[in-house]
Design an enzyme around this catalytic site. Structure first.
Site, mmCIF file in Angstrom:
data_model
loop_
_atom_site.group_PDB
_atom_site.id
_atom_site.type_symbol
_atom_site.label_atom_id
_atom_site.label_comp_id
_atom_site.label_asym_id
_atom_site.label_seq_id
_atom_site.Cartn_x
_atom_site.Cartn_y
_atom_site.Cartn_z
ATOM 1 N N GLU A 59 -24.809 -41.469 -13.228
ATOM 2 C CA GLU A 59 -24.424 -40.465 -12.086
ATOM 3 C C GLU A 59 -23.607 -39.656 -12.669
ATOM 4 O OE1 GLU A 59 -20.596 -39.511 -9.428
ATOM 5 O OE2 GLU A 59 -20.754 -40.834 -11.035
ATOM 6 N N GLU A 60 -22.880 -40.535 -13.975
ATOM 7 C CA GLU A 60 -21.443 -39.848 -14.868
ATOM 8 C C GLU A 60 -22.364 -38.953 -15.323
ATOM 9 O OE1 GLU A 60 -18.846 -39.664 -13.952
ATOM 10 O OE2 GLU A 60 -18.581 -41.774 -12.886
ATOM 11 N N ASP A 66 -14.015 -45.259 -11.125
ATOM 12 C CA ASP A 66 -15.004 -44.487 -10.707
ATOM 13 C C ASP A 66 -16.240 -45.068 -11.364
ATOM 14 O OD1 ASP A 66 -16.829 -42.535 -10.079
ATOM 15 O OD2 ASP A 66 -16.253 -41.145 -11.917
ATOM 16 N N HIS A 108 -11.579 -40.204 -15.096
ATOM 17 C CA HIS A 108 -12.602 -40.368 -16.388
ATOM 18 C C HIS A 108 -11.291 -40.288 -17.179
ATOM 19 C CE1 HIS A 108 -16.444 -37.995 -14.707
ATOM 20 N NE2 HIS A 108 -15.442 -39.054 -13.919
ATOM 21 N N HIS A 153 -22.501 -45.769 -7.704
ATOM 22 C CA HIS A 153 -22.848 -45.304 -8.877
ATOM 23 C C HIS A 153 -22.499 -46.804 -9.394
ATOM 24 C CE1 HIS A 153 -19.715 -43.411 -11.271
ATOM 25 N NE2 HIS A 153 -19.848 -42.710 -10.301
#
Length: 356
Positions: free
Chosen positions: A213-214, A181, A323, A65
């Site tokens: 995606e998140e 990420d 995150h 992603h």
């Protein structure tokens, strides 16, 4: 190879790409895969090599992603401060007193600071708890609504990401940046696709660079139906746990290799797929570690229930402090993920895929 991957990681992590606003990341990816054809859909997914498939061969999707956790402007106040909403899973304690970048409709970017009330102005109740999201604003240094909107062109709906620049420590082989990420997954997919240029293979390999995606694996849901792969490899910047667990209980440790995921909040991994991946890793001397997670999810959660069920392998690159603004990852773990994906692609056949 290592230097090339470090440079690519720097380029991609420094790029702006909040969920739904992945355009700059997409352009960077395209610049490194110019030998492939591209297709882009309304979700902001990017497909590389989709039209070049040989229909007599099975298709493997290389998924990653392109978005990162971020925020979005909700409102602009009379004093020029900005209310904002989360895009992705943030812990409220990691948000205050941080630096962010806001991108307006013209593509102009401005620095801001998430406000944190000085203790001098806090009452006892406020000192004893975390702030509420509704109490946080972003300050870009202005003092009125007009300055924020007219001088800086900021308006409701503008995306926001952390303000962090990539660094690499050669002494320990560790990278530090935002958006590992999942820009590390993007690096891995680009490297694997590039390695297959002008090489014969038993399978078609399609790059599926998924959006959003998140915020719920949204891009992957569309990508799975568009690509319709026979097998999917999902690259992910995966949470490392070695900074708060001892060595016997940590299964997402830096420098311990690519992470194979048994279970998470969206998927129970196919044990036959995992067995095949472990065999390849052992045969090629590739370091790996296995983790079972109660929560969290990857795009594999969408692929494995798409169509009539697609066998999926999630390859995680362990990332500390996921995150948040600042994350750490090992270049060697990234290379392990790439090497395992290459090995799997080299040995995959339709019969093996059917055996899953």
């Amino acid at each position: 190879m290592k230097k090339r991957l470090i440079n690519l990681a720097e380029e991609l992590t420094n790029t702006f790409g909040a969920p739904g606003f992945e355009d700059e990341v997409i352009e960077k990816i395209k610049s490194h895969l110019e030998f492939l054809d591209f297709e882009r859909d309304s979700m902001n997914n990017l497909y590389a090599g989709l039209a070049q498939r040989d229909t007599s061969k099975p298709t493997v999707a290389l998924d990653c992603h392109t978005d990162e956790v971020g925020f979005i402007v909700e409102n602009i106040n009379r004093n020029g401060s900005i209310n904002f909403l989360q895009l992705g899973g943030w812990y409220i304690g990691n948000i205050p007193a941080s630096s962010v970048v806001i991108k307006n409709e013209k593509g102009e970017k401005y620095l801001g600071t998430v406000t944190s009330k000085p203790p001098h102005f806090m009452n006892e109740e406020e000192k004893g708890r975390l702030p509420k999201m509704s109490e946080l604003t972003i300050d870009i240094g202005t003092s009125s609504y007009e300055e924020t909107t007219e001088l800086y062109g900021i308006e409701i709906g503008n995306p926001i990401v952390p303000d962090v620049k990539f660094t690499y420590d050669e002494k320990i082989g560790v990278m530090r940046a935002k958006a590992f990420d999942n820009r590390l997954g993007c690096v891995a997919a680009i490297e694997v696709l590039s390695s297959l240029k002008d090489r014969k293979s038993n399978v078609n390999v399609v790059g599926a660079f998924a959006s959003q995606e998140e915020v719920g694996l949204r891009g992957a849901q569309v990508a799975a139906y568009r690509v319709k792969p026979d097998f999917a490899i999902v690259f992910e910047g995966s949470p490392a746990d070695d900074s708060f667990k001892d060595s016997s209980s940590a299964h997402g440790a830096l420098k311990k290799g690519v992470q194979l995921r048994v279970v998470d909040g969206a998927m129970i991994s196919n044990p036959r797929v995992l067995r095949f991946a472990k065999e390849i890793a052992k045969k090629r001397g590739i370091k790996y570690q296995v983790i079972a997670r109660e929560k969290g999810a990857t795009n594999g959660g969408k692929y494995h229930i798409s169509e009539t069920g697609i066998p999926v392998l999630v390859l995680g690159i362990p990332t500390r402090y996921i995150h948040t603004h600042y994350s750490y990852a090992s270049i060697d773990d990234l290379i392990s993920a790439i090497d395992l994906a290459k090995g799997i692609i080299e040995e995959l056949t339709m019969d093996i895929i059917k055996s899953f």
